[in-house]
Design an enzyme around this catalytic site. Sequence first.
Site, mmCIF file in Angstrom:
data_model
loop_
_atom_site.group_PDB
_atom_site.id
_atom_site.type_symbol
_atom_site.label_atom_id
_atom_site.label_comp_id
_atom_site.label_asym_id
_atom_site.label_seq_id
_atom_site.Cartn_x
_atom_site.Cartn_y
_atom_site.Cartn_z
ATOM 1 N N SER A 13 3.801 -18.925 -13.281
ATOM 2 C CA SER A 13 4.518 -17.682 -13.504
ATOM 3 C C SER A 13 4.414 -16.824 -12.253
ATOM 4 O O SER A 13 3.462 -16.938 -11.471
ATOM 5 C CB SER A 13 3.919 -16.919 -14.686
ATOM 6 N N GLY A 51 4.175 -28.321 -25.185
ATOM 7 C CA GLY A 51 4.780 -27.111 -25.726
ATOM 8 C C GLY A 51 6.286 -27.236 -25.841
ATOM 9 O O GLY A 51 7.025 -26.317 -25.490
ATOM 10 N N ALA A 52 6.752 -28.371 -26.375
ATOM 11 C CA ALA A 52 8.186 -28.687 -26.330
ATOM 12 C C ALA A 52 8.931 -28.344 -27.609
ATOM 13 O O ALA A 52 10.099 -28.687 -27.740
ATOM 14 C CB ALA A 52 8.364 -30.169 -26.009
ATOM 15 N N ASN A 53 8.291 -27.669 -28.553
ATOM 16 C CA ASN A 53 8.982 -27.380 -29.802
ATOM 17 C C ASN A 53 9.819 -26.113 -29.743
ATOM 18 O O ASN A 53 10.618 -25.839 -30.650
ATOM 19 C CB ASN A 53 7.982 -27.263 -30.953
ATOM 20 N N THR A 54 9.697 -25.331 -28.645
ATOM 21 C CA THR A 54 10.448 -24.090 -28.536
ATOM 22 C C THR A 54 10.595 -23.697 -27.072
ATOM 23 O O THR A 54 9.927 -24.248 -26.194
ATOM 24 C CB THR A 54 9.736 -22.956 -29.312
ATOM 25 N N GLY A 55 11.479 -22.745 -26.813
ATOM 26 C CA GLY A 55 11.599 -22.143 -25.490
ATOM 27 C C GLY A 55 11.914 -23.106 -24.365
ATOM 28 O O GLY A 55 12.714 -24.039 -24.501
ATOM 29 N N ILE A 56 11.266 -22.879 -23.232
ATOM 30 C CA ILE A 56 11.516 -23.656 -22.022
ATOM 31 C C ILE A 56 11.199 -25.128 -22.233
ATOM 32 O O ILE A 56 11.925 -26.007 -21.764
ATOM 33 C CB ILE A 56 10.680 -23.091 -20.859
ATOM 34 N N GLY A 57 10.109 -25.415 -22.939
ATOM 35 C CA GLY A 57 9.730 -26.803 -23.176
ATOM 36 C C GLY A 57 10.780 -27.556 -23.961
ATOM 37 O O GLY A 57 11.111 -28.709 -23.646
ATOM 38 N N TYR A 91 -4.097 -13.287 -18.561
ATOM 39 C CA TYR A 91 -2.904 -14.129 -18.406
ATOM 40 C C TYR A 91 -2.644 -14.417 -16.928
ATOM 41 O O TYR A 91 -2.403 -15.569 -16.544
ATOM 42 C CB TYR A 91 -1.686 -13.436 -19.022
#
Length: 264
Positions: free
Chosen positions: A177, A48-54, A203
Amino acid sequence: MVAINKYVLGASMVGTFFGASVLLKDYVGGGVCPSKAKIEGKTVIVTGANTGIGKETALELARRGGRIIMACRDMGKCENAAREVRGKTLNHNVFAKHLDLASTKSIKEFAKNILKEEHHIDVLINNAAVMRCPHWKTEDGFEMQFGVNHLGHFLLTNLLLDRLKESGQSRIINVSSLAHIVGEIDFQDLNWEKKKYDTKAAYCQSKLANVLFTNELAKRLQGTGVTVNSLHPGVADTELGRHTGMHQSAFSSTVLGEIYSILE
């Protein structure tokens, strides 16, 4: 004088509110990493590295000299993010790879290619997640949040585990989380087929599963040289809340972040 007092009172209330918000953000956001360690020669996989924390994680580790594999479902966004990271860090060892955590076929294909191409894996960061989406199912029929956030990473980790052991002093990091503290695992109905779907509870269940998986794996890997940790990433302005509407508010997404799922 009355008007002035009302103005002062109003300004004071606004100041107090924003001051408390900043303190809340600082408290749940945690500290800043003081380490300046370099990781030249280390191979790091970030899901999940294309946005946000990643994306920020990939950027920082690329700055430190690592060989970064950005594993994402959307290859267009992933390629763009990898190009940006390479440009900002001048580290050309940053690569975009396709990985759909909602598909066991994709996970197995990704792991097969990684094991063929990478002689060692030093860090696996299981970061990708979906939050409070509609009652969707993965390609294999699992409830989407549990399937992506936990089962997908569970499978990926186990497929890469031998290589992680062989690499010596490697790390597995599972991004969980604070929501896990109110999570409950319903072993009789993990896929929400017998009860009304609750996006928040689903979640929280997936984030609790992350922590339980981490704790058990850490026990099993004692003495192997592999360190396993889970973490709460703190407050971050990400796209994780795209299905809740909170991302539409700059204030709520920045200040409240993930704790929205608990405090709502």
